[in-house]
Design a protein around this motif. Structure first.
Motif, mmCIF file in Angstrom:
data_model
loop_
_atom_site.group_PDB
_atom_site.id
_atom_site.type_symbol
_atom_site.label_atom_id
_atom_site.label_comp_id
_atom_site.label_asym_id
_atom_site.label_seq_id
_atom_site.Cartn_x
_atom_site.Cartn_y
_atom_site.Cartn_z
ATOM 1 N N CYS A 1 0.817 -1.250 0.037
ATOM 2 C CA CYS A 1 0.082 -0.225 -0.030
ATOM 3 C C CYS A 1 0.913 1.254 -0.012
ATOM 4 N N ILE A 2 1.874 0.963 0.849
ATOM 5 C CA ILE A 2 2.803 2.201 0.964
ATOM 6 C C ILE A 2 3.707 2.432 -0.454
ATOM 7 N N ALA A 3 3.865 1.420 -1.098
ATOM 8 C CA ALA A 3 4.530 1.272 -2.317
ATOM 9 C C ALA A 3 3.838 1.919 -3.430
ATOM 10 N N CYS A 4 2.435 1.469 -3.359
ATOM 11 C CA CYS A 4 1.507 2.018 -4.356
ATOM 12 C C CYS A 4 1.458 3.666 -4.430
ATOM 13 N N VAL A 5 1.478 4.085 -3.295
ATOM 14 C CA VAL A 5 1.399 5.799 -2.893
ATOM 15 C C VAL A 5 2.551 6.264 -3.605
ATOM 16 N N VAL A 6 3.669 5.508 -3.209
ATOM 17 C CA VAL A 6 5.077 6.339 -3.840
ATOM 18 C C VAL A 6 5.315 6.131 -5.174
ATOM 19 N N ASN A 7 4.705 4.854 -5.917
ATOM 20 C CA ASN A 7 4.833 4.858 -7.166
ATOM 21 C C ASN A 7 3.612 6.056 -8.083
ATOM 22 N N ILE A 8 2.729 6.121 -7.463
ATOM 23 C CA ILE A 8 1.647 6.911 -8.116
ATOM 24 C C ILE A 8 2.197 8.473 -8.108
ATOM 25 N N ALA A 9 2.763 8.628 -6.834
ATOM 26 C CA ALA A 9 3.309 10.186 -6.972
ATOM 27 C C ALA A 9 4.520 10.234 -7.585
ATOM 28 N N GLY A 10 5.320 9.167 -7.670
ATOM 29 C CA GLY A 10 6.599 9.144 -8.798
ATOM 30 C C GLY A 10 5.959 9.275 -10.324
ATOM 31 N N ASP A 11 5.206 8.642 -10.482
ATOM 32 C CA ASP A 11 4.701 8.737 -11.971
ATOM 33 C C ASP A 11 4.184 10.047 -12.290
ATOM 34 N N LEU A 12 3.485 10.579 -11.398
ATOM 35 C CA LEU A 12 2.790 11.992 -11.664
ATOM 36 C C LEU A 12 3.983 12.949 -11.713
ATOM 37 N N ALA A 13 4.990 12.738 -10.701
ATOM 38 C CA ALA A 13 6.311 13.925 -10.874
ATOM 39 C C ALA A 13 7.218 13.701 -11.908
ATOM 40 N N LEU A 14 7.230 12.403 -12.203
ATOM 41 C CA LEU A 14 8.338 12.215 -13.255
ATOM 42 C C LEU A 14 7.901 12.109 -14.881
ATOM 43 N N VAL A 15 6.617 11.303 -14.979
ATOM 44 C CA VAL A 15 5.991 11.457 -16.374
ATOM 45 C C VAL A 15 4.989 12.469 -16.754
ATOM 46 N N ALA A 16 4.214 12.858 -15.750
ATOM 47 C CA ALA A 16 3.185 13.824 -16.093
ATOM 48 C C ALA A 16 3.863 15.291 -15.817
ATOM 49 N N ALA B 1 10.849 6.139 -19.130
ATOM 50 C CA ALA B 1 11.930 6.119 -17.980
ATOM 51 C C ALA B 1 11.635 6.537 -17.003
ATOM 52 N N GLY B 2 10.808 7.493 -16.772
ATOM 53 C CA GLY B 2 10.032 8.258 -15.670
ATOM 54 C C GLY B 2 9.028 6.809 -14.926
ATOM 55 N N ALA B 3 8.618 6.265 -15.737
ATOM 56 C CA ALA B 3 7.653 5.078 -15.352
ATOM 57 C C ALA B 3 8.513 4.194 -14.400
ATOM 58 N N ALA B 4 9.762 3.852 -15.189
ATOM 59 C CA ALA B 4 10.585 2.882 -14.450
ATOM 60 C C ALA B 4 11.161 3.320 -13.294
ATOM 61 N N LEU B 5 11.568 4.509 -13.161
ATOM 62 C CA LEU B 5 12.181 4.982 -11.936
ATOM 63 C C LEU B 5 11.234 5.154 -10.759
ATOM 64 N N ALA B 6 9.990 5.511 -11.200
ATOM 65 C CA ALA B 6 8.877 5.306 -10.044
ATOM 66 C C ALA B 6 8.736 4.108 -9.559
ATOM 67 N N THR B 7 8.841 2.947 -10.370
ATOM 68 C CA THR B 7 8.714 1.585 -9.906
ATOM 69 C C THR B 7 9.714 1.157 -8.879
ATOM 70 N N VAL B 8 10.893 1.483 -9.351
ATOM 71 C CA VAL B 8 11.934 1.111 -8.650
ATOM 72 C C VAL B 8 12.126 1.795 -7.384
ATOM 73 N N LEU B 9 11.882 3.127 -7.064
ATOM 74 C CA LEU B 9 11.526 3.705 -5.991
ATOM 75 C C LEU B 9 10.721 3.074 -4.906
ATOM 76 N N ALA B 10 9.280 2.779 -5.620
ATOM 77 C CA ALA B 10 8.260 2.257 -4.864
ATOM 78 C C ALA B 10 8.752 0.863 -4.312
ATOM 79 N N GLN B 11 9.458 0.095 -5.035
ATOM 80 C CA GLN B 11 9.912 -1.262 -4.505
ATOM 81 C C GLN B 11 11.040 -0.930 -3.425
ATOM 82 N N ALA B 12 11.828 -0.070 -3.491
ATOM 83 C CA ALA B 12 12.803 0.066 -2.449
ATOM 84 C C ALA B 12 12.060 0.620 -1.054
ATOM 85 N N VAL B 13 11.208 1.317 -1.243
ATOM 86 C CA VAL B 13 10.536 1.897 -0.115
ATOM 87 C C VAL B 13 9.666 0.777 0.565
ATOM 88 N N SER B 14 9.194 -0.016 -0.293
ATOM 89 C CA SER B 14 8.276 -1.221 0.516
ATOM 90 C C SER B 14 9.281 -2.054 1.059
#
Length: 447
Positions: free
Chosen positions: A172-187, A194-207
């Motif tokens: 759940c925490i990872a999901c929130v981080v990933n959504i925030a990362g996607d919005l920041a890096l992609v949108a 590349a931004g989507a991939a970075l957000a995914t890795v960050l979310a996994q690290a936090v989880s």
């Protein structure tokens, strides 16, 4: 922290199974969500090439994740058995050996994905317009492989001890981080795939970090000492014996879906993106059946370890009935309203139409997988992982790929017709599982 592990060997079978499966379902839902959000945000704020790159790259990473989950099944089964047998010390040794085994696996995986990202994109027949995006997605996610491995090992341990709630919290925490990362890096920064991939890795690290904090504060039903974190020969051997067939099956079955993606990629970037969108929708469609498959493995392992095989057989029946109700509903949605589901991940009308065509075949498959997945989970918990591998390979390479390839060579072939290889494969696998169950039942193995 209050202990949240539960015994799966006592009380109502149906209630115990459902209570264990629900957190797993939501964990899988959130995992699918933060994977789907990548495609959703890219589809809304980037081009079709980025959608194709994320589609091809995420299919590969999903296969890698499935392999890790399959190999970690050895830990889930072994830990579940030891917990059922009331042997916490041996459960700790199983976990310690698993940590060492997967550390090596994670390092190898990282090196392979970093070094061979471009070659892998070529092997996937990534459309030329999306080659750069596909390569970037693979390479960036590959750099975070250790986090993907660590998360799945921790989840395997939690499932083995009967705790399906902790993975829910972390994902759940990872999901929130990933959504925030996607919005920041992609949108926001317009980094595309590349931004989507970075957000995914960050979310996994936090989880992973959150999981480790929870473990350090949680009362656990096993004893893990520092000296246990090493290669215990016999323990590693059994974990590999149980997990390798499942991992190999996941790898080869996942490869079969990558081959499907390769076949479709030859139809052009629109078809490639359409199938990628359909695969994301399919992940959500299969959530209930996947949750029961994972739950069934842990439930069966614990009850067989506790000398209660009848509870495991009762759970198999309950799981099939419950999963079928959900599967039939999802099948209807995919077949009739697949365009609506696909529009969540793309704004391109041609991509949406291609996705719906492919989803119709998955709609049929939804009526079969509730039975197939529950059988697979049950057989895994019974240590019949070699059979699980064999039936999976027969379905993938004896049915799914040959049908898809043959149909793709026909004039005017549609994505729906190509996709029919999937329900055909499930039908054959289900027949094999039913025959195997009846055979072993007659031999008294399940008694």
């Amino acid at each position: 922290m209050r202990q949240k592990t539960r015994s799966l060997t006592e009380g109502s079978v149906f209630k115990s199974l459902i209570a264990f499966a629900i957190p797993i379902f939501f964990s899988l839902f959130l995992q699918a969500l933060y994977g789907g959000v990548d495609l959703l945000v890219v589809g809304r704020f980037a081009g079709t090439a980025d959608v194709s790159g994320v589609a091809s790259g995420s299919n590969l990473l999903q296969t890698v994740t499935n392999v890790i989950t399959g190999l970690a099944m050895g830990i889930t089964i072994l830990v579940g058995e030891k917990i059922g047998q009331k042997k916490p010390r041996e459960a700790g040794k199983a976990i310690g050996s698993g940590i060492c085994l997967f550390l090596v696996f994670g390092l190898i995986l990282t090196a392979l994905l970093l070094v061979f990202a471009e070659r892998i994109a070529i092997m996937l027949h990534a459309p030329s317009e999306a080659f750069r995006e596909t390569t970037a997605y693979i390479r960036i996610c590959g750099a975070g492989s250790l986090f993907i491995v660590a998360y799945n090992v921790l989840s395997a341990v939690f499932r083995g001890i009967g705790d399906s709630q902790t993975p829910l919290v972390t994902v759940c925490i990872a999901c929130v981080v990933n959504i925030a990362g996607d919005l920041a890096l992609v949108a926001g920064l317009h980094l595309g795939a590349a931004g989507a991939a970075l957000a995914t890795v960050l979310a996994q690290a936090v989880s992973v970090m959150v999981s480790l904090v929870i473990v350090s504060r949680k009362k656990l039903p096993f004893i893990l000492k520092r000296e246990d974190i090493r290669f215990h020969g016999r323990v590693v051997q059994k974990e590999l014996r149980l997990g390798t067939p499942v991992a190999l099956q996941e790898f080869l079955v996942g490869t079969s879906f990558l081959v499907l993606q390769m076949i479709v990629n030859n139809f052009g970037v629109t078809a490639s993106a359409g199938v990628g969108v359909a695969e994301k929708v399919c992940v959500f469609m299969m959530l209930v059946t996947s949750a029961f498959m994972q739950s069934m493995s842990a439930f069966t392992a614990q009850n067989r370890g506790a000398g209660k095989p009848e509870r495991a057989k009762s759970a198999l029946k309950s799981g099939m009935i419950t999963a079928f109700v959900a599967g039939a509903f999802m099948g209807y949605l995919a077949y009739v309203h697949g365009d609506v589901l696909s529009s969540l991940f793309s704004k391109d009308s041609e991509v949406i139409a291609a996705s719906h065509s492919y989803l119709k075949a998955y709609g049929i498959d939804c009526f079969l997988t509730p039975f197939l997945f529950c059988f697979i989970g049950y057989f895994n918990g019974c240590e019949k992982t070699l059979f699980v591998m064999i039936q999976g390979l027969i379905g993938a390479f004896g049915v799914r790929i040959p049908i898809a390839y043959a149909v793709s060579k026909m004039a005017g072939a549609t994505l729906f017709e190509i996709g029919l290889g999937t329900p055909a494969s499930s039908t054959v696998q289900l027949i094999l599982c039913l025959l195997a169950f009846l055979y072993w039942k007659k031999k008294g193995y399940f008694s």
